[in-house]
Design an enzyme around this catalytic site. Structure first.
Site, PDB file in Angstrom:
ATOM      1  N   GLU A 271       0.842  -1.196   0.000  1.00 42.45           N
ATOM      2  CA  GLU A 271       0.000   0.000   0.000  1.00 42.45           C
ATOM      3  C   GLU A 271       0.883   1.254   0.000  1.00 42.45           C
ATOM      4  O   GLU A 271       0.670   2.187  -0.760  1.00 42.45           O
ATOM      5  CB  GLU A 271      -0.882  -0.025   1.252  1.00 42.45           C
ATOM      6  CG  GLU A 271      -2.051   0.909   1.184  1.00 42.45           C
ATOM      7  CD  GLU A 271      -2.906   0.834   2.442  1.00 42.45           C
ATOM      8  OE1 GLU A 271      -2.346   0.690   3.544  1.00 42.45           O
ATOM      9  OE2 GLU A 271      -4.135   0.928   2.311  1.00 42.45           O
ATOM     10  N   ARG A 297      -2.359  34.239 -16.326  1.00 42.54           N
ATOM     11  CA  ARG A 297      -3.087  35.195 -15.476  1.00 42.54           C
ATOM     12  C   ARG A 297      -2.262  36.472 -15.294  1.00 42.54           C
ATOM     13  O   ARG A 297      -1.093  36.413 -14.897  1.00 42.54           O
ATOM     14  CB  ARG A 297      -3.359  34.543 -14.111  1.00 42.54           C
ATOM     15  CG  ARG A 297      -3.993  35.444 -13.093  1.00 42.54           C
ATOM     16  CD  ARG A 297      -5.441  35.697 -13.392  1.00 42.54           C
ATOM     17  NE  ARG A 297      -6.066  36.472 -12.328  1.00 42.54           N
ATOM     18  CZ  ARG A 297      -7.254  37.042 -12.447  1.00 42.54           C
ATOM     19  NH1 ARG A 297      -7.952  36.906 -13.565  1.00 42.54           N
ATOM     20  NH2 ARG A 297      -7.756  37.727 -11.447  1.00 42.54           N
ATOM     21  N   GLN A 308       7.804  37.101  -7.535  1.00 41.64           N
ATOM     22  CA  GLN A 308       8.563  36.075  -6.815  1.00 41.64           C
ATOM     23  C   GLN A 308       7.665  35.241  -5.886  1.00 41.64           C
ATOM     24  O   GLN A 308       7.887  34.048  -5.691  1.00 41.64           O
ATOM     25  CB  GLN A 308       9.653  36.764  -5.990  1.00 41.64           C
ATOM     26  CG  GLN A 308      10.829  35.876  -5.731  1.00 41.64           C
ATOM     27  CD  GLN A 308      11.911  36.617  -4.974  1.00 41.64           C
ATOM     28  OE1 GLN A 308      11.746  36.929  -3.786  1.00 41.64           O
ATOM     29  NE2 GLN A 308      12.990  36.932  -5.639  1.00 41.64           N
TER      30      GLN A 308
END
Ligand SMILES: Cc1cc2nc3c(=O)[nH]c(=O)nc-3n(C[C@H](O)[C@H](O)[C@H](O)COP(=O)(O)OP(=O)(O)OC[C@H]3O[C@@H](n4cnc5c(N)ncnc54)[C@H](O)[C@@H]3O)c2cc1C
Length: 408
Positions: A271, A297, A308
């Site tokens: 798992e 954007r 930054q």
């Protein structure tokens, strides 16, 4: 081995196309609980040849068991098929599959992992009869599986604190106890339930016991409401005087004290070695979406990536992606060569879970208000990612495993 070869790349493209065509459009209804993931799971198994590959693995194991080959059910050695992790004995194919599913829906990946966890547990150490009757239909996706270890009073201490018992009664076993937070439990047909099984000498040993839906004394609860992974049903399992034949125990009861619990740890290692690839899918998607958005954007007259405050989190996400990818490749290599150990599995699971959670939240932040909206995949990825810091052993338990292995 730092990149996928042609075979793995072709498989990656096929799974990605399937996810875009079938999974992505289905996720909103699955998330709202208006549809169940299982018909889609069967479709995945059929259309990508996954059920066929898993069934072929199970058939090979069956043939070896019948011919009295290595890894008989009485031995303490698991079958190679269980160790190698399924898909054509190639763990990297399994990693690619889970990565791709989790780019779109980690919850759906969890549905697959839970059913495989059940099938592989039976396949690795079960008798020919158990493999034929239960592992094969689960691995063909004809039946849905669940893997039930956690209990209300035994989570991180699943083994030491286990209260579910299987005591001898007539020619079989009587199961008593409760499991919780079990993926697929509300709908599973076959459950690999861990219990303290009474040996002939009266001593209990923790072993998976196969319980079929419809067995008297077995009840499952409704899906639990949770923070994320809404498309992955999770629930309780109630065992009240549930009678199963003795040969439903997976693996030998006559093991040494040292080997006690080995079956539990083996499955947990499996798992933990699959979960990093699931987290890698989240990381990959978050980096891609965030880079695109940071370029497109514009605010204050420039692309937000020029700030930054946006560029540095992006760089950190890319760094984590690089490391996570290397860990997943190393894990697949280790599995293939029988070199998977608890420290590596835990280190990879811890790192990838932490970074996927961090990256998903950073991706939401980079997308601003749009990131918080449910229309984009990021809001779901952020909710789902957190599960990987808890399920399959919490971050703290992974740290404990790594530290123990260092100090042993
Ligand atoms: C969505 C989902 C699906 C799941 N699916 C399955 C499934 O299919 N099958 C299954 O068996 N289980 C499943 N689980 C259960 C999961 O594996 C457990 O929740 C997990 O192991 C933690 O156990 P717990 O919730 O009881 O937490 P606890 O063990 O109670 O831990 C609580 C807190 O204490 C900390 N803690 C505990 N012990 C220590 C320690 N020694 N040192 C430091 N800190 C410690 C933990 O890290 C955690 O922060 C699932 C869980 C979730 C959320």
């Amino acid at each position: 081995m730092f990149e996928l070869d042609e075979t793995h790349q072709a498989f990656e493209s096929a799974v990605r196309a399937w996810c875009e065509r079938e999974l992505a459009p289905a996720v909103p209804a699955l998330e709202r609980g208006e549809a169940l993931p299982y018909p889609l799971l069967r479709k995945l198994g059929r259309e990508l040849g996954i059920a066929e590959a898993l069934a072929a693995t199970a058939e090979r194991r069956l043939a070896r068991l019948r011919s009295g080959g290595q890894a008989r059910p009485g031995s303490e050695e698991p079958g190679r098929e269980g160790e190698a992790g399924g898909l054509g004995g190639d763990p990297l194919l399994t990693s690619v599959l889970f990565k791709e599913l989790c780019r779109v829906s980690p919850g759906f990946g969890m549905v697959l992992m839970a059913t495989l966890g059940c099938g592989m547990t039976i396949l690795a150490r079960g008798s020919a009869a158990l493999v034929e009757r239960f592992a094969l239909p689960v691995l063909r996706f004809e039946k849905i599986g669940a893997w039930a270890l956690t209990e209300p009073e035994a989570g991180s201490d699943a083994f030491g604190g286990m209260r579910t018992t299987a005591v001898r009664e007539g020619d079989g076993l009587r199961l008593q106890g409760r499991k919780t937070f079990i993926s697929n439990a509300p709908y599973a047909d076959v459950l690999a339930v861990f219990a303290r099984v009474e040996r002939e000498d009266g001593e209990p040993v923790a072993r998976p016991v196969v319980v079929e839906r419809g067995t008297q004394g077995l009840e499952t609860g409704p899906p639990l409401r949770k923070m994320g992974m809404h498309d992955s049903p999770t629930g309780d399992v109630f065992l009240d005087g549930c009678h199963v034949p003795l040969d439903h125990v997976v693996g030998s009861l006559e093991s040494s004290a040292r080997a006690r619990g080995a079956a539990v740890l083996e499955t947990l290692n499996l798992e933990r070695s699959v979960m990093p690839s699931m987290c890698l899918g989240i990381l990959e998607r978050c980096v891609e979406e965030s880079v695109r958005y940071a370029r497109d954007r514009r605010q204050f007259g420039r692309a937000i990536g020029e700030f930054q405050g946006v560029a540095f989190p992006l760089a950190r996400m890319a760094l984590a992606l690089e490391n996570a990818r290397n860990l997943v490749l190393k894990l697949a290599w280790a599995q293939k060569h029988g070199r998977l150990d608890a420290r590596l599995a835990s280190a990879a699971k811890l790192y990838c879970a932490e970074e996927a959670t961090r990256a998903a939240l950073a991706a939401v932040q980079i997308h601003g208000g749009s990131g918080y909206m449910a229309d984009l995949p990021l809001e779901k990825l952020a909710r789902d990612a957190k599960m990987f810091e808890i399920g399959g052993g919490t971050n703290e338990i992974q740290l404990q495993t790594i530290a123990r292995s260092l100090l042993a």
